[in-house]
Write a protein that holds these residues in place. Sequence first.
Motif, PDB file in Angstrom:
ATOM      1  N   PRO A  70      -3.920   8.207  -2.694  1.00 20.67           N
ATOM      2  CA  PRO A  70      -5.017   7.968  -1.761  1.00 20.67           C
ATOM      3  C   PRO A  70      -6.066   9.123  -1.787  1.00 20.67           C
ATOM      4  O   PRO A  70      -6.021  10.035  -2.210  1.00 20.67           O
ATOM      5  CB  PRO A  70      -4.312   7.830  -0.249  1.00 20.67           C
ATOM      6  CG  PRO A  70      -2.875   7.612  -0.758  1.00 20.67           C
ATOM      7  CD  PRO A  70      -2.792   8.380  -2.000  1.00 20.67           C
ATOM      8  N   LEU A  72       0.777  -1.377  -0.061  1.00 20.66           N
ATOM      9  CA  LEU A  72       0.027  -0.045   0.106  1.00 20.66           C
ATOM     10  C   LEU A  72       0.774   1.036  -0.013  1.00 20.66           C
ATOM     11  O   LEU A  72       0.556   2.053  -0.614  1.00 20.66           O
ATOM     12  CB  LEU A  72      -1.031  -0.151   1.259  1.00 20.66           C
ATOM     13  CG  LEU A  72      -2.426  -0.549   1.103  1.00 20.66           C
ATOM     14  CD1 LEU A  72      -2.924  -0.734   2.487  1.00 20.66           C
ATOM     15  CD2 LEU A  72      -2.969   0.471  -0.002  1.00 20.66           C
ATOM     16  N   ARG A 118      -3.205   3.408  -3.105  1.00 16.78           N
ATOM     17  CA  ARG A 118      -4.301   2.486  -3.101  1.00 16.78           C
ATOM     18  C   ARG A 118      -4.363   1.464  -4.041  1.00 16.78           C
ATOM     19  O   ARG A 118      -3.623   1.457  -4.983  1.00 16.78           O
ATOM     20  CB  ARG A 118      -5.502   3.546  -3.084  1.00 16.78           C
ATOM     21  CG  ARG A 118      -5.691   4.319  -4.263  1.00 16.78           C
ATOM     22  CD  ARG A 118      -6.744   5.101  -4.106  1.00 16.78           C
ATOM     23  NE  ARG A 118      -8.290   4.630  -4.447  1.00 16.78           N
ATOM     24  CZ  ARG A 118      -9.077   4.741  -5.202  1.00 16.78           C
ATOM     25  NH1 ARG A 118      -8.977   6.065  -5.867  1.00 16.78           N
ATOM     26  NH2 ARG A 118     -10.357   4.148  -5.311  1.00 16.78           N
ATOM     27  N   SER A 156      -9.088   2.894  -0.258  1.00 12.27           N
ATOM     28  CA  SER A 156      -8.935   4.300  -0.193  1.00 12.27           C
ATOM     29  C   SER A 156      -7.626   4.861   0.028  1.00 12.27           C
ATOM     30  O   SER A 156      -7.477   5.827  -0.166  1.00 12.27           O
ATOM     31  CB  SER A 156      -9.869   4.856   0.897  1.00 12.27           C
ATOM     32  OG  SER A 156      -9.212   4.468   2.106  1.00 12.27           O
ATOM     33  N   GLY A 157      -6.710   3.946   0.373  1.00 11.35           N
ATOM     34  CA  GLY A 157      -5.440   4.212   0.815  1.00 11.35           C
ATOM     35  C   GLY A 157      -5.179   4.859   2.038  1.00 11.35           C
ATOM     36  O   GLY A 157      -4.209   5.358   2.509  1.00 11.35           O
ATOM     37  N   CYS A 158      -6.243   5.176   2.933  1.00 10.48           N
ATOM     38  CA  CYS A 158      -6.196   5.614   4.091  1.00 10.48           C
ATOM     39  C   CYS A 158      -6.801   4.784   5.189  1.00 10.48           C
ATOM     40  O   CYS A 158      -7.855   3.866   4.870  1.00 10.48           O
ATOM     41  CB  CYS A 158      -7.252   6.853   4.133  1.00 10.48           C
ATOM     42  SG  CYS A 158      -6.765   8.146   2.872  1.00 10.48           S
ATOM     43  N   HIS A 180      -9.240   0.311   3.824  1.00  8.78           N
ATOM     44  CA  HIS A 180      -7.803   0.839   3.833  1.00  8.78           C
ATOM     45  C   HIS A 180      -7.374   0.658   2.675  1.00  8.78           C
ATOM     46  O   HIS A 180      -6.530   1.480   1.781  1.00  8.78           O
ATOM     47  CB  HIS A 180      -7.029   0.323   5.061  1.00  8.78           C
ATOM     48  CG  HIS A 180      -5.460   0.692   5.134  1.00  8.78           C
ATOM     49  ND1 HIS A 180      -4.655   0.024   5.738  1.00  8.78           N
ATOM     50  CD2 HIS A 180      -5.050   1.876   4.316  1.00  8.78           C
ATOM     51  CE1 HIS A 180      -3.481   0.724   5.581  1.00  8.78           C
ATOM     52  NE2 HIS A 180      -3.665   1.778   5.060  1.00  8.78           N
ATOM     53  N   MET A 181      -7.274  -0.584   1.676  1.00 10.88           N
ATOM     54  CA  MET A 181      -6.900  -1.094   0.653  1.00 10.88           C
ATOM     55  C   MET A 181      -7.305  -0.002  -0.510  1.00 10.88           C
ATOM     56  O   MET A 181      -6.756   0.369  -1.406  1.00 10.88           O
ATOM     57  CB  MET A 181      -6.847  -2.693   0.473  1.00 10.88           C
ATOM     58  CG  MET A 181      -6.008  -3.445   1.083  1.00 10.88           C
ATOM     59  SD  MET A 181      -6.010  -5.007   0.851  1.00 10.88           S
ATOM     60  CE  MET A 181      -7.769  -5.534   1.156  1.00 10.88           C
TER      61      MET A 181
END
Length: 346
Positions: free
Chosen positions: A342, A153, A158, A261-263, A258-259
Amino acid sequence: LSSVGDCSLAVKGLRNSVSQGDRCYVGDLCKEMARDGVEEEGEEECASDVNEGLLLNEQLQPVDYEYREGRDYSTQPLKNGSYGDVYLVKDANTGFVCAAKKIPLSRFRSDEVTLWNRLHNLPTVIQLFGAVRERNLVILFMDLKSESVGQLLMRRGRLPEDLALHYVFQVLGALDHLHKKQVLHLDIKADNVLLSEDGMNSFLCDFGHSEKLDSSGMSLNDQPVIKGTVTHMSPEVARGHHRGTKADVWSSSCMLLHMLSGCHPWTRSYSGPLCLKIANEPPPLKEIPPDCSHRTADVMRAGLQKDPGKRPSAVGLQKEVERALKEVGGLRSSVNGRYQEPLKKL
Ligand SMILES: Oc1ccc(F)cc1Nc1nc(-c2ccncc2)cs1
């Protein structure tokens, strides 16, 4: 002690009580090591040169019933220390290479090894090769993998929807196995999912928060409770209610968010301490990326049900992930695709 039962060798100092005849008891030894840890807090000098433990892989060869860093194996930080205290290990006699995590004795919970050891023949869990105490450290030896989903990541910002669904599908399958063996992971997140060289297979790791379940689904825990990662913590855990299998299902849905949206979940909507928000606010469904398919959004709505009773089981959610994966046309993205920014704060 000479070679003991199904453990390739017990390292010297093993108390007789943990190794009767041809059986060695990983659990009892680790309870002993953990007990020492608690007693020794702050009494650094008395650890002298204690060296005891169990090696479960014959490629890790003790010398005169000892297994000491520098003499019997060498270490170097893994991924230049980005994993913290995880090292690349090379056995001095066999040249065998694996990974190892160093844990201060005072923070070592015997459940980490005993529960991990219970899962030793699961292909979706990283293999434990041994646990050795050296002075005030416990060193956990394990199979070497290429990187964690957390690392991936960082590289990609993302992940494409199909790749994220592919990983959470495998994590839910591993959780189904754990839950069937009455084990809770309680720290499911991208950092604790390791990948094979080609990035296609994933392996659960880090059982430092694991607890055993009793028959009624209550977590049986006689070890100090350490909570998992706040952003992936379920409402019932945030409230201090009993932890069951559904806590892992919530965290795996947080990992999916998380994966995609990258957040980390909640961090795009709130700043400051999150525990109360997780307990009192509605689930972070507005953080679901708008470009997600409906089925993927359905997975998150199901997995992020605040009431654990309404949340599906690991295998139940896995079936919804399978439908979402089919809707997006199955796994087609490569692990090494381009970086994607992200998503921004809401
Ligand atoms: O905290 C832990 C406790 C037990 C484990 F089995 C693993 C970890 N943590 C990590 N292990 C790795 C890793 C392992 C093996 N190969 C490449 C990376 C990266 S972070």
